[in-house]
Motif scaffolding. Structure first.
Motif, PDB file in Angstrom:
ATOM      1  N   MET A  36       0.823  -1.215   0.000  1.00  0.00           N
ATOM      2  CA  MET A  36       0.000   0.000   0.000  1.00  0.00           C
ATOM      3  C   MET A  36       0.858   1.267   0.000  1.00  0.00           C
ATOM      4  SD  MET A  36      -2.925  -1.218  -0.351  1.00  0.00           S
ATOM      5  CE  MET A  36      -3.869   0.276  -0.226  1.00  0.00           C
ATOM      6  N   ALA A  37       2.089   1.177   0.495  1.00  0.00           N
ATOM      7  CA  ALA A  37       2.965   2.345   0.541  1.00  0.00           C
ATOM      8  C   ALA A  37       3.513   2.698  -0.836  1.00  0.00           C
ATOM      9  CB  ALA A  37       4.117   2.094   1.509  1.00  0.00           C
ATOM     10  N   GLY A  38       3.594   1.725  -1.743  1.00  0.00           N
ATOM     11  CA  GLY A  38       4.141   1.954  -3.070  1.00  0.00           C
ATOM     12  C   GLY A  38       3.529   3.135  -3.794  1.00  0.00           C
ATOM     13  N   PRO A  39       2.205   3.152  -3.978  1.00  0.00           N
ATOM     14  CA  PRO A  39       1.584   4.290  -4.672  1.00  0.00           C
ATOM     15  C   PRO A  39       1.791   5.622  -3.950  1.00  0.00           C
ATOM     16  CG  PRO A  39       0.061   2.438  -4.547  1.00  0.00           C
ATOM     17  CD  PRO A  39       1.253   2.084  -3.702  1.00  0.00           C
ATOM     18  N   LYS A  40       1.800   5.609  -2.624  1.00  0.00           N
ATOM     19  CA  LYS A  40       2.011   6.846  -1.862  1.00  0.00           C
ATOM     20  C   LYS A  40       3.400   7.407  -2.121  1.00  0.00           C
ATOM     21  CE  LYS A  40      -1.667   7.719   0.617  1.00  0.00           C
ATOM     22  NZ  LYS A  40      -2.358   8.977   0.671  1.00  0.00           N
ATOM     23  N   ASN A  41       4.371   6.531  -2.325  1.00  0.00           N
ATOM     24  CA  ASN A  41       5.725   7.002  -2.616  1.00  0.00           C
ATOM     25  C   ASN A  41       5.766   7.768  -3.935  1.00  0.00           C
ATOM     26  OD1 ASN A  41       6.981   6.063  -0.292  1.00  0.00           O
ATOM     27  ND2 ASN A  41       7.389   4.060  -1.180  1.00  0.00           N
ATOM     28  N   LEU A  42       4.859   7.461  -4.846  1.00  0.00           N
ATOM     29  CA  LEU A  42       4.823   8.139  -6.136  1.00  0.00           C
ATOM     30  C   LEU A  42       4.115   9.489  -6.064  1.00  0.00           C
ATOM     31  CD1 LEU A  42       3.932   5.120  -8.452  1.00  0.00           C
ATOM     32  CD2 LEU A  42       6.168   6.184  -8.126  1.00  0.00           C
ATOM     33  N   VAL A  43       3.024   9.554  -5.309  1.00  0.00           N
ATOM     34  CA  VAL A  43       2.216  10.781  -5.281  1.00  0.00           C
ATOM     35  C   VAL A  43       2.385  11.586  -3.993  1.00  0.00           C
ATOM     36  CG1 VAL A  43       0.510   9.854  -6.867  1.00  0.00           C
ATOM     37  CG2 VAL A  43       0.176   9.572  -4.415  1.00  0.00           C
ATOM     38  N   GLY A  44       3.007  11.009  -2.997  1.00  0.00           N
ATOM     39  CA  GLY A  44       3.184  11.708  -1.721  1.00  0.00           C
ATOM     40  C   GLY A  44       2.011  11.494  -0.791  1.00  0.00           C
ATOM     41  N   GLY A  45       2.199  11.863   0.454  1.00  0.00           N
ATOM     42  CA  GLY A  45       1.145  11.728   1.450  1.00  0.00           C
ATOM     43  C   GLY A  45       1.592  10.847   2.602  1.00  0.00           C
ATOM     44  N   GLU A  46       0.753  10.814   3.609  1.00  0.00           N
ATOM     45  CA  GLU A  46       1.065  10.036   4.813  1.00  0.00           C
ATOM     46  C   GLU A  46       0.952   8.547   4.534  1.00  0.00           C
ATOM     47  OE1 GLU A  46      -0.302   9.536   9.469  1.00  0.00           O
ATOM     48  OE2 GLU A  46      -1.537  10.741   8.125  1.00  0.00           O
ATOM     49  N   LEU A  47       1.904   7.803   5.053  1.00  0.00           N
ATOM     50  CA  LEU A  47       1.858   6.343   4.981  1.00  0.00           C
ATOM     51  C   LEU A  47       1.196   5.856   6.271  1.00  0.00           C
ATOM     52  CD1 LEU A  47       5.468   5.731   3.621  1.00  0.00           C
ATOM     53  CD2 LEU A  47       3.336   5.893   2.330  1.00  0.00           C
ATOM     54  N   LYS A  48      -0.121   5.798   6.256  1.00  0.00           N
ATOM     55  CA  LYS A  48      -0.894   5.544   7.482  1.00  0.00           C
ATOM     56  C   LYS A  48      -0.568   4.204   8.115  1.00  0.00           C
ATOM     57  CE  LYS A  48      -4.466   8.786   6.392  1.00  0.00           C
ATOM     58  NZ  LYS A  48      -5.851   9.106   6.255  1.00  0.00           N
ATOM     59  N   GLY A  49      -0.283   3.195   7.309  1.00  0.00           N
ATOM     60  CA  GLY A  49       0.083   1.888   7.865  1.00  0.00           C
ATOM     61  C   GLY A  49       1.342   1.978   8.701  1.00  0.00           C
ATOM     62  N   TYR A  50       2.320   2.739   8.215  1.00  0.00           N
ATOM     63  CA  TYR A  50       3.571   2.904   8.962  1.00  0.00           C
ATOM     64  C   TYR A  50       3.370   3.789  10.183  1.00  0.00           C
ATOM     65  CZ  TYR A  50       6.087   0.594   5.216  1.00  0.00           C
ATOM     66  OH  TYR A  50       6.536  -0.320   4.304  1.00  0.00           O
ATOM     67  N   THR A  51       2.517   4.798  10.063  1.00  0.00           N
ATOM     68  CA  THR A  51       2.212   5.648  11.215  1.00  0.00           C
ATOM     69  C   THR A  51       1.610   4.803  12.332  1.00  0.00           C
ATOM     70  OG1 THR A  51       1.870   7.584   9.804  1.00  0.00           O
ATOM     71  CG2 THR A  51       0.888   7.648  12.005  1.00  0.00           C
ATOM     72  N   GLU A  52       0.669   3.929  11.983  1.00  0.00           N
ATOM     73  CA  GLU A  52       0.063   3.031  12.973  1.00  0.00           C
ATOM     74  C   GLU A  52       1.113   2.113  13.592  1.00  0.00           C
ATOM     75  OE1 GLU A  52      -3.139   0.796  11.266  1.00  0.00           O
ATOM     76  OE2 GLU A  52      -4.226   2.604  10.659  1.00  0.00           O
ATOM     77  N   LEU A  53       1.979   1.561  12.761  1.00  0.00           N
ATOM     78  CA  LEU A  53       3.024   0.656  13.246  1.00  0.00           C
ATOM     79  C   LEU A  53       3.934   1.371  14.239  1.00  0.00           C
ATOM     80  CD1 LEU A  53       4.497  -2.110  13.018  1.00  0.00           C
ATOM     81  CD2 LEU A  53       5.835  -1.088  11.165  1.00  0.00           C
ATOM     82  N   LEU A  54       4.341   2.584  13.925  1.00  0.00           N
ATOM     83  CA  LEU A  54       5.220   3.336  14.831  1.00  0.00           C
ATOM     84  C   LEU A  54       4.496   3.727  16.118  1.00  0.00           C
ATOM     85  CD1 LEU A  54       7.195   5.487  12.278  1.00  0.00           C
ATOM     86  CD2 LEU A  54       8.072   3.635  13.699  1.00  0.00           C
ATOM     87  N   ASN A  55       3.228   4.117  16.022  1.00  0.00           N
ATOM     88  CA  ASN A  55       2.469   4.448  17.230  1.00  0.00           C
ATOM     89  C   ASN A  55       2.338   3.232  18.143  1.00  0.00           C
ATOM     90  OD1 ASN A  55       2.008   7.195  16.788  1.00  0.00           O
ATOM     91  ND2 ASN A  55       0.162   6.805  15.595  1.00  0.00           N
TER      92      ASN A  55
END
Length: 104
Positions: A36-55
């Motif tokens: 799911m992070a792949g497309p975000k890396n192209l267009v930008g924006g928060e990687l919510k899955g990683y934010t949840e993982l870090l929290n």
């Protein structure tokens, strides 16, 4: 359990210094989150899955630190800090530490 990034608490006296306490967790990336992070890396924006993982990781590290402080007889942990480090490809450690004390 009182947690603070300050070295002292205003209007509270430290009656006993119990020393360093710490908690940590090592987490690996999840393939679904990577996909799911792949497309975000192209267009930008928060990687919510990683934010949840870090929290979740920070919360677990804090919980482990507080448990160690409770076992030592503390009612507070002062000067709380976090650290993160890569331990393997796709895995990181989140580490929390502070000074366990008894406040009056």
């Amino acid at each position: 359990m009182l947690l603070s990034n300050l070295e002292t608490i205003p209007n509270r006296r430290i009656v006993k210094h119990l020393g360093l306490v710490q908690g940590s967790t090592v987490r690996a990336k999840h393939v679904g989150r990577d996909f799911m992070a792949g497309p975000k890396n192209l267009v930008g924006g928060e990687l919510k899955g990683y934010t949840e993982l870090l929290n979740e990781s920070r919360d677990q590290a804090l919980d482990r630190m507080m448990e160690q402080a409770r076992q030592a007889g503390a009612n507070a942990v002062l000067n709380v800090r976090f650290s993160a480090s890569s331990v393997a490809a796709g895995a990181a450690e989140i580490f929390s530490y502070g000074t366990a004390v008894v406040l009056e």
